[in-house]
Design a protein around this motif. Structure first.
Motif, PDB file in Angstrom:
ATOM      1  N   ARG A  51     -57.037 -23.659 -10.113  1.00 35.09           N
ATOM      2  CA  ARG A  51     -56.349 -24.031 -11.353  1.00 35.09           C
ATOM      3  C   ARG A  51     -55.061 -23.247 -11.540  1.00 35.09           C
ATOM      4  NH1 ARG A  51     -61.644 -25.004 -15.191  1.00 35.09           N
ATOM      5  NH2 ARG A  51     -62.113 -27.049 -14.301  1.00 35.09           N
ATOM      6  N   LEU A  52     -55.071 -21.957 -11.195  1.00 39.98           N
ATOM      7  CA  LEU A  52     -53.847 -21.165 -11.311  1.00 39.98           C
ATOM      8  C   LEU A  52     -52.791 -21.629 -10.318  1.00 39.98           C
ATOM      9  CD1 LEU A  52     -55.127 -17.513 -11.867  1.00 39.98           C
ATOM     10  CD2 LEU A  52     -53.955 -18.993 -13.498  1.00 39.98           C
ATOM     11  N   LEU A  53     -53.198 -21.946  -9.094  1.00 36.69           N
ATOM     12  CA  LEU A  53     -52.236 -22.407  -8.086  1.00 36.69           C
ATOM     13  C   LEU A  53     -51.535 -23.689  -8.508  1.00 36.69           C
ATOM     14  CD1 LEU A  53     -53.996 -21.786  -4.662  1.00 36.69           C
ATOM     15  CD2 LEU A  53     -51.870 -20.768  -5.483  1.00 36.69           C
ATOM     16  N   ASN A  54     -52.244 -24.539  -9.221  1.00 30.96           N
ATOM     17  CA  ASN A  54     -51.689 -25.824  -9.620  1.00 30.96           C
ATOM     18  C   ASN A  54     -51.120 -25.833 -11.038  1.00 30.96           C
ATOM     19  OD1 ASN A  54     -52.209 -27.304  -7.196  1.00 30.96           O
ATOM     20  ND2 ASN A  54     -54.371 -27.150  -7.709  1.00 30.96           N
ATOM     21  N   ALA A  55     -51.180 -24.716 -11.726  1.00 33.81           N
ATOM     22  CA  ALA A  55     -50.697 -24.647 -13.114  1.00 33.81           C
ATOM     23  C   ALA A  55     -49.170 -24.662 -13.159  1.00 33.81           C
ATOM     24  CB  ALA A  55     -51.222 -23.383 -13.792  1.00 33.81           C
ATOM     25  N   ASP A  56     -48.647 -25.233 -14.231  1.00 33.04           N
ATOM     26  CA  ASP A  56     -47.197 -25.283 -14.422  1.00 33.04           C
ATOM     27  C   ASP A  56     -46.578 -23.886 -14.477  1.00 33.04           C
ATOM     28  OD1 ASP A  56     -47.048 -28.027 -14.387  1.00 33.04           O
ATOM     29  OD2 ASP A  56     -47.149 -28.235 -16.570  1.00 33.04           O
ATOM     30  N   ALA A  57     -47.334 -22.898 -14.962  1.00 32.48           N
ATOM     31  CA  ALA A  57     -46.793 -21.536 -15.062  1.00 32.48           C
ATOM     32  C   ALA A  57     -46.370 -21.017 -13.689  1.00 32.48           C
ATOM     33  CB  ALA A  57     -47.826 -20.596 -15.685  1.00 32.48           C
ATOM     34  N   LEU A  58     -47.184 -21.222 -12.680  1.00 32.23           N
ATOM     35  CA  LEU A  58     -46.843 -20.751 -11.342  1.00 32.23           C
ATOM     36  C   LEU A  58     -45.824 -21.665 -10.676  1.00 32.23           C
ATOM     37  CD1 LEU A  58     -47.330 -18.546  -9.290  1.00 32.23           C
ATOM     38  CD2 LEU A  58     -49.247 -19.860  -8.394  1.00 32.23           C
ATOM     39  N   ARG A  59     -45.961 -22.963 -10.899  1.00 30.08           N
ATOM     40  CA  ARG A  59     -44.981 -23.898 -10.322  1.00 30.08           C
ATOM     41  C   ARG A  59     -43.584 -23.659 -10.890  1.00 30.08           C
ATOM     42  NH1 ARG A  59     -46.926 -27.999  -7.253  1.00 30.08           N
ATOM     43  NH2 ARG A  59     -49.166 -28.288  -7.267  1.00 30.08           N
ATOM     44  N   SER A  60     -43.489 -23.416 -12.193  1.00 27.73           N
ATOM     45  CA  SER A  60     -42.167 -23.185 -12.779  1.00 27.73           C
ATOM     46  C   SER A  60     -41.600 -21.842 -12.333  1.00 27.73           C
ATOM     47  CB  SER A  60     -42.216 -23.291 -14.302  1.00 27.73           C
ATOM     48  OG  SER A  60     -43.007 -22.277 -14.852  1.00 27.73           O
ATOM     49  N   ALA A  61     -42.473 -20.882 -12.035  1.00 29.78           N
ATOM     50  CA  ALA A  61     -41.997 -19.606 -11.500  1.00 29.78           C
ATOM     51  C   ALA A  61     -41.338 -19.803 -10.137  1.00 29.78           C
ATOM     52  CB  ALA A  61     -43.154 -18.614 -11.389  1.00 29.78           C
ATOM     53  N   MET A  62     -41.743 -20.858  -9.428  1.00 26.91           N
ATOM     54  CA  MET A  62     -41.158 -21.148  -8.117  1.00 26.91           C
ATOM     55  C   MET A  62     -39.833 -21.892  -8.219  1.00 26.91           C
ATOM     56  SD  MET A  62     -42.924 -19.903  -5.607  1.00 26.91           S
ATOM     57  CE  MET A  62     -42.399 -20.843  -4.183  1.00 26.91           C
ATOM     58  N   SER A  63     -39.513 -22.432  -9.388  1.00 28.17           N
ATOM     59  CA  SER A  63     -38.194 -23.045  -9.534  1.00 28.17           C
ATOM     60  C   SER A  63     -37.176 -21.912  -9.517  1.00 28.17           C
ATOM     61  CB  SER A  63     -38.117 -23.861 -10.814  1.00 28.17           C
ATOM     62  OG  SER A  63     -38.317 -23.031 -11.930  1.00 28.17           O
ATOM     63  N   ASN A  64     -35.957 -22.157  -9.582  1.00 25.12           N
ATOM     64  CA  ASN A  64     -34.940 -21.106  -9.584  1.00 25.12           C
ATOM     65  C   ASN A  64     -34.907 -20.309  -8.276  1.00 25.12           C
ATOM     66  OD1 ASN A  64     -32.803 -19.728 -10.621  1.00 25.12           O
ATOM     67  ND2 ASN A  64     -34.020 -18.265 -11.778  1.00 25.12           N
ATOM     68  N   GLN A  65     -35.101 -20.997  -7.153  1.00 23.40           N
ATOM     69  CA  GLN A  65     -34.919 -20.440  -5.815  1.00 23.40           C
ATOM     70  C   GLN A  65     -35.909 -19.369  -5.385  1.00 23.40           C
ATOM     71  OE1 GLN A  65     -32.771 -22.059  -3.880  1.00 23.40           O
ATOM     72  NE2 GLN A  65     -32.443 -23.364  -5.654  1.00 23.40           N
ATOM     73  N   ALA A  66     -37.043 -19.236  -6.036  1.00 19.15           N
ATOM     74  CA  ALA A  66     -38.047 -18.287  -5.568  1.00 19.15           C
ATOM     75  C   ALA A  66     -38.670 -18.822  -4.281  1.00 19.15           C
ATOM     76  CB  ALA A  66     -39.132 -18.082  -6.626  1.00 19.15           C
ATOM     77  N   VAL A  67     -38.960 -17.928  -3.351  1.00 17.43           N
ATOM     78  CA  VAL A  67     -39.591 -18.337  -2.094  1.00 17.43           C
ATOM     79  C   VAL A  67     -41.036 -17.867  -2.013  1.00 17.43           C
ATOM     80  CG1 VAL A  67     -37.435 -18.477  -0.788  1.00 17.43           C
ATOM     81  CG2 VAL A  67     -38.706 -16.303  -0.856  1.00 17.43           C
ATOM     82  N   PHE A  68     -41.423 -16.979  -2.919  1.00 17.62           N
ATOM     83  CA  PHE A  68     -42.769 -16.417  -2.891  1.00 17.62           C
ATOM     84  C   PHE A  68     -43.172 -16.100  -4.322  1.00 17.62           C
ATOM     85  CE2 PHE A  68     -45.541 -12.580  -1.922  1.00 17.62           C
ATOM     86  CZ  PHE A  68     -46.540 -13.285  -1.268  1.00 17.62           C
ATOM     87  N   ALA A  69     -44.325 -16.576  -4.736  1.00 19.13           N
ATOM     88  CA  ALA A  69     -44.822 -16.293  -6.083  1.00 19.13           C
ATOM     89  C   ALA A  69     -46.305 -15.961  -6.008  1.00 19.13           C
ATOM     90  CB  ALA A  69     -44.605 -17.489  -7.006  1.00 19.13           C
ATOM     91  N   VAL A  70     -46.696 -14.939  -6.723  1.00 13.48           N
ATOM     92  CA  VAL A  70     -48.092 -14.504  -6.750  1.00 13.48           C
ATOM     93  C   VAL A  70     -48.565 -14.470  -8.193  1.00 13.48           C
ATOM     94  CG1 VAL A  70     -49.703 -12.629  -6.225  1.00 13.48           C
ATOM     95  CG2 VAL A  70     -47.807 -13.104  -4.671  1.00 13.48           C
ATOM     96  N   ALA A  71     -49.705 -15.102  -8.436  1.00 10.48           N
ATOM     97  CA  ALA A  71     -50.345 -15.048  -9.749  1.00 10.48           C
ATOM     98  C   ALA A  71     -51.651 -14.279  -9.591  1.00 10.48           C
ATOM     99  CB  ALA A  71     -50.632 -16.454 -10.267  1.00 10.48           C
ATOM    100  N   VAL A  72     -51.892 -13.359 -10.485  1.00 14.12           N
ATOM    101  CA  VAL A  72     -53.157 -12.628 -10.495  1.00 14.12           C
ATOM    102  C   VAL A  72     -53.793 -12.778 -11.867  1.00 14.12           C
ATOM    103  CG1 VAL A  72     -52.395 -10.955  -8.753  1.00 14.12           C
ATOM    104  CG2 VAL A  72     -52.153 -10.393 -11.167  1.00 14.12           C
ATOM    105  N   THR A  73     -55.098 -12.780 -11.887  1.00 13.26           N
ATOM    106  CA  THR A  73     -55.802 -12.858 -13.158  1.00 13.26           C
ATOM    107  C   THR A  73     -55.633 -11.529 -13.892  1.00 13.26           C
ATOM    108  OG1 THR A  73     -57.860 -12.076 -12.153  1.00 13.26           O
ATOM    109  CG2 THR A  73     -57.520 -14.476 -12.255  1.00 13.26           C
TER     110      THR A  73
END
Length: 128
Positions: A64-86
């Motif tokens: 659910r976190l991998l597919n959440a808009d919060a992580l997807r939007s963090a990848m906008s703006n040219q990010a190449v790597f994003a990590v979400a932790v609980t």
């Protein structure tokens, strides 16, 4: 990719070392024709395996976190790597950061079909 590690806090240092290695691979891929962008989620919980595959709360939360808009939007703006932790993982990290790996997490709320999940996210932009 699904990485399973023991749930003990002592394993978090090794996990952070693995994330640092992934980050370096992603950021230093200038010699490749196609650039890879990677989203990663770190969660802790029970997992089990049956004839139908893996199941458990940690897998559901991670997916659910991998597919959440919060992580997807963090990848906008040219990010190449994003990590979400609980929040649990973020709280346990404390000063457990390997040399050369000082991620700056920001708090986010991942809105999912199973409810809102408080999470901490950091991103890395190419060429950093």
């Amino acid at each position: 990719m699904l990485l399973l590690v023991p749930a003990e806090e002592s394993q978090l240092g090794a996990l952070l070392g693995f994330l640092l290695h992934l980050q370096r691979l992603i950021v230093n891929q200038d010699s490749y024709e196609t650039r890879l962008r990677l989203r990663v989620c770190v969660s802790r919980g029970e997992l089990a395996v049956s004839g139908d595959g893996w199941w458990g709360s940690a897998l559901v939360t991670s997916t659910r976190l991998l597919n959440a808009d919060a992580l997807r939007s963090a990848m906008s703006n040219q990010a190449v790597f994003a990590v979400a932790v609980t929040e649990e993982i973020h709280d346990d990290l404390g000063d457990l950061k390997p040399r050369g790996f000082q991620p700056k997490f920001h708090h986010a709320l991942a809105v999912t079909k199973g409810g809102d999940i408080p999470t901490w996210i950091y991103t890395v932009h190419g060429g950093v």
